[in-house]
Design a protein around this motif. Structure first.
Motif, PDB file in Angstrom:
ATOM      1  N   LYS A  27       0.828  -1.220   0.000  1.00 17.14           N
ATOM      2  CA  LYS A  27       0.000   0.000   0.000  1.00 17.14           C
ATOM      3  C   LYS A  27       0.854   1.258   0.000  1.00 17.14           C
ATOM      4  O   LYS A  27       0.576   2.212  -0.703  1.00 17.14           O
ATOM      5  CB  LYS A  27      -0.896   0.049   1.243  1.00 17.14           C
ATOM      6  N   TYR A  49      -0.970   4.681  13.936  1.00 15.68           N
ATOM      7  CA  TYR A  49      -1.053   3.580  14.910  1.00 15.68           C
ATOM      8  C   TYR A  49       0.344   3.167  15.387  1.00 15.68           C
ATOM      9  O   TYR A  49       0.544   2.834  16.555  1.00 15.68           O
ATOM     10  CB  TYR A  49      -1.803   2.388  14.298  1.00 15.68           C
ATOM     11  N   VAL A 109       1.848  -3.449  17.519  1.00 19.87           N
ATOM     12  CA  VAL A 109       0.916  -2.466  16.949  1.00 19.87           C
ATOM     13  C   VAL A 109      -0.494  -3.009  16.704  1.00 19.87           C
ATOM     14  O   VAL A 109      -1.482  -2.282  16.903  1.00 19.87           O
ATOM     15  CB  VAL A 109       1.517  -1.818  15.669  1.00 19.87           C
ATOM     16  N   SER A 110      -0.628  -4.261  16.316  1.00 17.32           N
ATOM     17  CA  SER A 110      -1.978  -4.758  16.011  1.00 17.32           C
ATOM     18  C   SER A 110      -2.858  -4.795  17.258  1.00 17.32           C
ATOM     19  O   SER A 110      -4.075  -4.587  17.163  1.00 17.32           O
ATOM     20  CB  SER A 110      -1.926  -6.157  15.391  1.00 17.32           C
ATOM     21  N   ALA A 113      -3.801  -1.192  17.920  1.00 20.58           N
ATOM     22  CA  ALA A 113      -4.734  -0.701  16.893  1.00 20.58           C
ATOM     23  C   ALA A 113      -6.130  -1.286  17.057  1.00 20.58           C
ATOM     24  O   ALA A 113      -7.085  -0.808  16.444  1.00 20.58           O
ATOM     25  CB  ALA A 113      -4.203  -1.019  15.495  1.00 20.58           C
ATOM     26  N   ILE A 142      -9.944   2.310   5.626  1.00 17.83           N
ATOM     27  CA  ILE A 142     -10.193   3.629   5.038  1.00 17.83           C
ATOM     28  C   ILE A 142     -11.503   3.591   4.229  1.00 17.83           C
ATOM     29  O   ILE A 142     -12.352   4.461   4.381  1.00 17.83           O
ATOM     30  CB  ILE A 142      -8.993   4.093   4.166  1.00 17.83           C
ATOM     31  N   ASP A 194      -5.670  -8.138  12.789  1.00 19.61           N
ATOM     32  CA  ASP A 194      -6.286  -7.018  12.059  1.00 19.61           C
ATOM     33  C   ASP A 194      -7.658  -7.412  11.500  1.00 19.61           C
ATOM     34  O   ASP A 194      -8.569  -6.585  11.432  1.00 19.61           O
ATOM     35  CB  ASP A 194      -5.393  -6.552  10.899  1.00 19.61           C
TER      36      ASP A 194
HETATM   37  O1   DC Z   1       0.220  -0.702   7.492  1.00 20.19           O
HETATM   38  P1   DC Z   1       1.051  -0.906   8.756  1.00 20.19           P
HETATM   39  O2   DC Z   1       1.669  -2.257   8.852  1.00 20.19           O
HETATM   40  O3   DC Z   1       2.044   0.178   8.971  1.00 20.19           O
HETATM   41  O4   DC Z   1      -0.034  -0.792   9.932  1.00 20.19           O
HETATM   42  C1   DC Z   1       0.343  -0.927  11.263  1.00 20.19           C
HETATM   43  C2   DC Z   1      -0.815  -1.430  12.095  1.00 20.19           C
HETATM   44  O5   DC Z   1      -1.806  -0.433  12.190  1.00 20.19           O
HETATM   45  C3   DC Z   1      -1.476  -2.705  11.609  1.00 20.19           C
HETATM   46  O6   DC Z   1      -1.449  -3.684  12.621  1.00 20.19           O
HETATM   47  C4   DC Z   1      -2.896  -2.347  11.343  1.00 20.19           C
HETATM   48  C5   DC Z   1      -3.071  -0.987  11.954  1.00 20.19           C
HETATM   49  N1   DC Z   1      -3.821  -0.087  11.093  1.00 20.19           N
HETATM   50  C6   DC Z   1      -5.166  -0.024  11.301  1.00 20.19           C
HETATM   51  O7   DC Z   1      -5.687  -0.741  12.148  1.00 20.19           O
HETATM   52  N2   DC Z   1      -5.920   0.846  10.585  1.00 20.19           N
HETATM   53  C7   DC Z   1      -5.356   1.622   9.651  1.00 20.19           C
HETATM   54  N3   DC Z   1      -6.119   2.481   8.958  1.00 20.19           N
HETATM   55  C8   DC Z   1      -3.963   1.541   9.403  1.00 20.19           C
HETATM   56  C9   DC Z   1      -3.233   0.643  10.137  1.00 20.19           C
END
Ligand code: DC
Length: 267
Positions: A27, A49, A109-110, A113, A142, A194
């Motif tokens: 992405k 996040y 992070v998950s 988040a 999104i 996620d």
């Molecule tokens: O895309 P990434 O790997 O940098 O995202 C990091 C974490 O953030 C991933 O575990 C999912 C979360 N995330 C989310 O829950 N919602 C979003 N719009 C973007 C990322």
């Protein structure tokens, strides 16, 4: 293919493009390259996040403390890099972009988040960034939650094995070594977290176009995203003029958006 701007009248408000997909689906690299080609801004919402997670780890705030996590939000800001992409993270004004991409943040992070109160606190930030249009915004939710009225919704997909292989290669690691196995396991775990969380789980919006990238060269995927944006612009330019919503693409009236702060709304 290059931007057609300058050779045709610009559409009324520029498009809002939602670009979702699992971790390491490309992405960020695909979205930022495509945005550059069409003259749009790019925003990687995963950085928000990640920044909160990094700060929470540094301060000892756990995911069991939603109020603590929410209190960190005002300290985090996205800033434009030299090409205008919102791909730098400032925490209290200091650049921590590299820190937030580190392995400790990858692991935590998950879980962070998935905290609904944190997601709610970040919603207006993301909508404020997108509101002027002319943006590709990348994330997990999104198209489904942050910008349900986005003009174009794309979902980049690839098998977990392919994503792990790409990430292993990006990091210059041996594809048959133990690190490669760990990357695959960590991606599987993040996919699971996620996609199964109660609030805003990772899934394509019903009206999203799914772009499967297994076996594709990155340039082909960028071309596919650029074409989709140019097609959407052409469709819009051909459509009869409609009244512009106040906060276009957000699915919310403008009054709910926070005032613009820092460098986030900068183009
Ligand atoms: O895309 P990434 O790997 O940098 O995202 C990091 C974490 O953030 C991933 O575990 C999912 C979360 N995330 C989310 O829950 N919602 C979003 N719009 C973007 C990322």
């Amino acid at each position: 293919m290059s931007s057609t701007y300058g050779t045709k009248p610009r559409p009324r408000r520029e498009l809002v493009v939602a670009l979702d997909g699992p971790g390491s689906s490309g992405k960020s690299s695909v979205g930022s390259a495509a945005a550059l080609r069409v003259g749009f801004r790019f925003c990687d919402t995963g950085l928000l996040y990640r920044a909160i997670t990094w700060l929470a780890l540094a301060r000892g705030v756990t995911s069991a403390d939603p109020a603590g996590l929410r209190s960190l939000v005002p300290e985090v800001e996205l800033a434009a890099d030299e090409r205008g992409r919102l791909s730098r993270v400032l925490v209290d004004g200091v650049d921590h972009t590299d820190d937030v991409r580190g392995p400790q943040v990858d692991l935590a992070v998950s879980v962070v988040a998935a905290v609904p109160e944190l997601r709610a606190a970040l919603l207006d930030r993301q909508r404020t960034i997108a509101a002027p249009g002319g943006i590709v915004m990348a994330g997990r939710d999104i198209g489904t939650v942050v910008l349900p009225d986005a003009d174009l919704k794309l979902f980049l997909d690839a098998s977990v094995e392919e994503r792990a292989r790409r990430r292993t290669q990006e990091r210059g690691l041996d594809a048959s070594g133990p690190d490669a196995g760990e990357i695959l396991a960590a991606l599987r775990r993040r996919d699971e977290l996620d996609a199964t969380r109660a609030v805003a789980p990772l899934r394509p919006a019903p009206d999203a176009r799914i772009i499967a990238t297994d076996g594709n060269r990155v340039e082909d995927t960028i071309d596919a995203v650029v074409s989709a944006i140019l097609d959407a612009e052409a469709r819009r330019a051909a459509a009869p003029e409609a009244a512009e919503p106040e906060a276009a693409g957000t699915g919310e009236p403008a009054a709910t958006a926070e005032p613009a702060t820092g460098s986030e709304p900068h183009r």
